[in-house]
Design an enzyme around this catalytic site. Structure first.
Site, mmCIF file in Angstrom:
data_model
loop_
_atom_site.group_PDB
_atom_site.id
_atom_site.type_symbol
_atom_site.label_atom_id
_atom_site.label_comp_id
_atom_site.label_asym_id
_atom_site.label_seq_id
_atom_site.Cartn_x
_atom_site.Cartn_y
_atom_site.Cartn_z
ATOM 1 N N ARG A 14 11.587 4.128 3.852
ATOM 2 C CA ARG A 14 12.002 2.866 4.493
ATOM 3 C C ARG A 14 13.275 3.076 5.305
ATOM 4 O O ARG A 14 13.451 2.503 6.385
ATOM 5 C CB ARG A 14 12.196 1.803 3.412
ATOM 6 C CG ARG A 14 12.477 0.433 3.966
ATOM 7 C CD ARG A 14 12.354 -0.628 2.903
ATOM 8 N NE ARG A 14 13.395 -0.509 1.897
ATOM 9 C CZ ARG A 14 13.387 -1.148 0.730
ATOM 10 N NH1 ARG A 14 12.381 -1.933 0.424
ATOM 11 N NH2 ARG A 14 14.370 -1.004 -0.128
ATOM 12 N N LYS A 23 15.910 -2.802 6.591
ATOM 13 C CA LYS A 23 17.158 -3.292 6.003
ATOM 14 C C LYS A 23 18.287 -3.104 7.020
ATOM 15 O O LYS A 23 19.224 -2.338 6.803
ATOM 16 C CB LYS A 23 17.445 -2.563 4.678
ATOM 17 C CG LYS A 23 16.814 -3.266 3.460
ATOM 18 C CD LYS A 23 17.045 -2.501 2.196
ATOM 19 C CE LYS A 23 17.702 -3.307 1.109
ATOM 20 N NZ LYS A 23 16.838 -4.345 0.506
ATOM 21 N N GLU A 83 10.477 -15.082 2.258
ATOM 22 C CA GLU A 83 11.080 -14.450 1.083
ATOM 23 C C GLU A 83 12.378 -15.120 0.690
ATOM 24 O O GLU A 83 12.846 -16.044 1.352
ATOM 25 C CB GLU A 83 11.271 -12.964 1.322
ATOM 26 C CG GLU A 83 12.169 -12.654 2.511
ATOM 27 C CD GLU A 83 12.416 -11.170 2.611
ATOM 28 O OE1 GLU A 83 12.922 -10.599 1.639
ATOM 29 O OE2 GLU A 83 12.102 -10.592 3.667
#
Ligand SMILES: *Cc1c(COP(=O)(O)O)cnc(C)c1O
Length: 349
Positions: A82, A184, A220
């Site tokens: 990621r 992120k 989320e």
């Protein structure tokens, strides 16, 4: 040794540890060995890309102590992948996955005295990649820093699994479709502070964001992914502008492969979730947090009498059992960290 820390006093706050890892690279150079240095401030240009244009990403991981006092990590290669996707999205040089995992293991081993004892918490690991070179106009920075620091944090649940109250935002979105919500990126987070502050002032412990195209579908919970149970099936928002959580993926696999429960990844509207019998959110920091109620446009829906649901508890037990090496690990998710990882060998092998 000789380090005395009061493990029962830790919350989720920064407690600097002995060592951090720092490596610098330029776009046309591969990552050099890097250095393990005392934790401390870093010099940085005021014109750094990360400070001016938000060219930066991070990760969040945990090292735990098992009952046998081994040090374990959970799916570190998934964080590495990621991290690489985030680097690519923000035009930064990718840190190779094996280099990332080796650096993580060595930082953890260096700071092993700061890992709380079994079930007293964890060593939170924060890998960062920043454009630290100076830029004036908007452009990728000429130099990058890969830095890993750590901090012991307390057990998330000091007294059992308590439900949290969540406010659904009708005024703010977290991430735009086709934006950077799926990585992120540091820039995704400051924009959520205003609503989080408002929610906390009204007695909520978290907020939930809806999709930016329709303001209709659940995305989320700020820094954790959302799940709900409807008709004994597990539902979770499909990937897109949400962050593809490693805990989310683990919960899906545990439900499907170990519990034989149907898992459906789709757009879930606020109206649909009223019919849920259990709701919970998941992430490295949150682990599995049961949601007692969701409030949208002044209307509160309470789930399972504000108590943790049966399936939520089952998934929690299995996930944490695997993470602490107390249950079989059929997926090969748990990686131990030992002196061999730390012994002086190059990060590139
Ligand atoms: C980190 C994060 C999560 C959780 O991801 P994990 O890999 O499970 O820790 C969920 N949502 C957002 C926005 C995040 O930043």
């Amino acid at each position: 040794m000789g380090l005395v820390l009061d493990w029962d006093k830790f919350g989720f706050n920064l407690t600097p540890t002995k060592t951090m890892f720092v490596a610098k690279s330029t776009p046309d150079m591969s990552w050099p060995e890097g250095n393990f240095v005392p934790y401390g401030d870093i010099p940085i240009s005021p014109a750094a890309g990360v400070l001016n244009y938000g060219q930066g990403i991070f990760e969040g991981m945990k090292a735990l102590r098992t009952q046998k006092n081994e040090i374990v990590l959970f799916r570190p290669t998934s964080n590495a992948k990621r991290f690489a996707e985030g680097a690519d999205r923000l035009c930064m040089p990718v840190v190779p996955t094996s280099y990332f995992v080796s650096a993580i293991k060595r930082v953890v081993y260096e700071n092993r005295d700061y890992i709380p004892p079994y079930k007293k918490g964890s060593l939170y690991i924060r890998p960062c990649l920043w454009g630290t070179g100076a830029v004036l106009g908007i452009a990728p920075a000429p130099e990058y820093t890969f830095l890993i620091y750590t901090s012991p944090v307390g057990a998330y649940y000091k007294s059992g699994l308590k439900t949290i109250k969540i406010l659904i935002s009708d005024a703010y979105h977290r991430a735009a479709s086709k934006g950077t919500g799926h990585v992120k990126a540091i820039g995704n987070y400051a924009g959520t502070l205003a609503f989080l502050q408002q929610a906390k002032a009204q007695g909520f412990q978290g907020c939930l964001y809806l999709d930016s195209n329709h303001s209709k579908y659940i995305e989320e919970v700020g820094s954790a992914n959302f799940f709900c149970v409807i008709d004994n099936k597990l539902y979770t928002p499909k990937l897109g502008s949400i962050l593809p959580g490693i805990t989310r993926d683990s919960v899906i696999r545990i439900a499907r492969e170990l519990l034989n429960i149907e898992v459906i990844e789709k757009d879930i509207s606020v109206e649909e979730v009223v019919a849920a019998t259990e709701c919970f959110c998941v992430g490295t920091a949150a682990v599995i947090t049961p949601i007692g109620s969701l409030t949208y446009m002044q209307k509160e829906t309470i789930y399972n009498n504000n108590e943790i649901g049966l399936l939520t508890q089952q998934i929690y037990n299995i996930l944490t059992g695997i993470q602490l090496a107390e249950l079989p690990d059929p997926f090969g998710w748990v990686k131990t960290v030992s002196q061999a990882d730390w012994a002086a060998k190059p990060l590139f092998m």
